[in-house]
Design an enzyme around this catalytic site. Sequence first.
Site, PDB file in Angstrom:
ATOM      1  N   GLU A 197     -12.001  -6.536 -13.081  1.00 49.83           N
ATOM      2  CA  GLU A 197     -13.185  -5.856 -13.617  1.00 49.83           C
ATOM      3  C   GLU A 197     -13.484  -6.405 -14.941  1.00 49.83           C
ATOM      4  O   GLU A 197     -12.558  -6.256 -15.850  1.00 49.83           O
ATOM      5  CB  GLU A 197     -13.083  -4.278 -13.804  1.00 49.83           C
ATOM      6  CG  GLU A 197     -12.962  -3.803 -12.702  1.00 49.83           C
ATOM      7  CD  GLU A 197     -12.977  -1.998 -12.857  1.00 49.83           C
ATOM      8  OE1 GLU A 197     -13.400  -1.627 -13.979  1.00 49.83           O
ATOM      9  OE2 GLU A 197     -12.092  -1.575 -11.779  1.00 49.83           O
ATOM     10  N   GLU A 257      -6.335   1.118 -12.236  1.00 50.09           N
ATOM     11  CA  GLU A 257      -6.096   1.849 -13.230  1.00 50.09           C
ATOM     12  C   GLU A 257      -5.133   2.660 -13.445  1.00 50.09           C
ATOM     13  O   GLU A 257      -5.611   4.067 -13.610  1.00 50.09           O
ATOM     14  CB  GLU A 257      -7.589   2.003 -14.069  1.00 50.09           C
ATOM     15  CG  GLU A 257      -8.395   0.883 -14.146  1.00 50.09           C
ATOM     16  CD  GLU A 257      -9.743   0.988 -15.138  1.00 50.09           C
ATOM     17  OE1 GLU A 257      -9.927   2.353 -15.576  1.00 50.09           O
ATOM     18  OE2 GLU A 257      -9.991  -0.013 -15.742  1.00 50.09           O
TER      19      GLU A 257
HETATM   20  O1  AHR Z   1     -16.493  -0.158 -13.300  1.00 53.99           O
HETATM   21  C1  AHR Z   1     -16.648   1.188 -13.755  1.00 53.99           C
HETATM   22  C2  AHR Z   1     -15.092   1.723 -13.847  1.00 53.99           C
HETATM   23  O2  AHR Z   1     -14.673   1.007 -15.074  1.00 53.99           O
HETATM   24  C3  AHR Z   1     -14.364   1.607 -12.817  1.00 53.99           C
HETATM   25  O3  AHR Z   1     -14.238   2.356 -11.710  1.00 53.99           O
HETATM   26  C4  AHR Z   1     -12.948   1.642 -13.384  1.00 53.99           C
HETATM   27  O4  AHR Z   1     -11.831   1.098 -12.942  1.00 53.99           O
HETATM   28  C5  AHR Z   1     -13.213   1.233 -14.850  1.00 53.99           C
HETATM   29  O5  AHR Z   1     -12.940   2.090 -15.802  1.00 53.99           O
END
Ligand code: AHR
Length: 515
Positions: free
Chosen positions: A319, A196
């Site tokens: 994710e 991110e």
């Molecule tokens: O999964 C939790 C968080 O969500 C992670 O650390 C981040 O990459 C995302 O914003």
Amino acid sequence: MRSSLLKVLGALLICSGSAVAQTTITVDLNNTSANPTISKYIYSHFAEHLGRGIYDGFYVGDTSKIPNTNGVRNDVVAALRKMKIPSLRWPGGCFADTYHWRDGIGPKDKRPAIVNKWWGGVVEDNSFGTHDFLNMCELLGAEPYVSGNVGSGTVQELADWIQYTGSDNKNPMSDLRKANGRDKPWSVKFWGVGNEAWGCGGNMTPEYYANEFRKYATFMGSSEGKTKLFRVASGASDDDYNWTETLMRNIPHHLIEGVAVHHYAVIGWEKKGPATGFTEEQYFTTMQRALQMDTLVTRHARIMDKYDPKKQIALVVDEWGGWYDVEPGTNPGFLYQQNTMRDAMIAGTTLNIFNNHADRVRMANLAQCINVLQAVILTNKQKMILTPTYYVMEMYNVHQDATLLPTKVSETDYAFGKDKLPAVSASASKDKAGVVHISLTNIDPSKKQKITLKLNGQNFKSVSGRILTSAKTGDCNTFNAPDKIKAVAFNGAVLKGNTLEVTLPAISVAVLTLN
Ligand code: AHR
């Protein structure tokens, strides 16, 4: 004309109170040789140093009374092996861009303690580090996917980590690894270049990050290991298509193997709503957010097609999952939430989307594996429970590395107020032994589906199946009732020639096997 007639008939059935809807699905079994393979890595997971994900989740330490192997819970290992976990992403997430891997090697009592600034401000004692993670992956039979630190690290630090884990030559990093007790290198193919980068990874612009990526990828590539690296660029948030476009345009393609994207099924970042005891409106909105994944991967993939028509670079959804308010009384920074049939619906539909985009989506990591967000396992001291999401992942593992079979689903609506969503989703594949599997999800909370499944191009002798279902969307397993929801044999499919008649209950995920 015919399909409108079917819709009217379906609606009549529903209005007459019998709560049955009618859906038609076709599966194309003709000429499968050019069809894409569903990469097993679509079924990958994510374990961050966050809350009780690593500590108390995977790792209890080798002095724990909980049966363990080098500190890793044996019950967790057995469950994840059974689920066939192909790959595990670590150490973050946002944590990755604060993590300095040298803090987590060598004698545990000499490792520095740090503050986990992203997640609850708790002390991270670094007792679970590189050796612990990579050895654990070997126990799990999973390939490691390591996220490097770009936000607060250096190119040299990441290059050294790659050499430390992967080099068999004589050099300072492999000497250090040997001194720390591991003679042979591990095989670490998947490396994330930050996480991110547009946010917690450094608040970078896509142009700036693309330049950073070019530099990192150049020196990562100089590893002396035998494993060809798979470098994943930190990707877009949701529909930030400009991020993907900039990366695809500005990064030379010989330096990159994957571009990431993150998307969570969250109702609203300010007001996420509870993980259990939610309303039907909250359920509907969560499913709306989850089903957006189809548009997101379609549009990110379309941009990638423009720059990479041969589809050499993978779209990596590293994710995804449902994100709700934490359980009352738990640390807000630990992201601990229950997991209900709603999560099973998210998993079933999302995995169908990934399967159906197998030509471009070649890895995806559910966030996160244990005790964090949409987990497949929850632990409480000695106890461990498998969540509804676990059973979906386990039932769907038949698609891993199988050939995708295109499916078409007729429109059947799950309506809520003025809005509607497709009630049924499907995906199908043929495995290496020629066995066909079809996964079906019915997200409608009150109507079962009468599905006519047309198998075009092949006849079958038998059908069997498994199903995960429960009366209410909010039903879940608890430490007191751990087996309330689990996958059971499904007898609701009848084979008639090359047509299957399936009765799929409301709120259910089923996987059919055709021989
Ligand atoms: O999964 C939790 C968080 O969500 C992670 O650390 C981040 O990459 C995302 O914003």
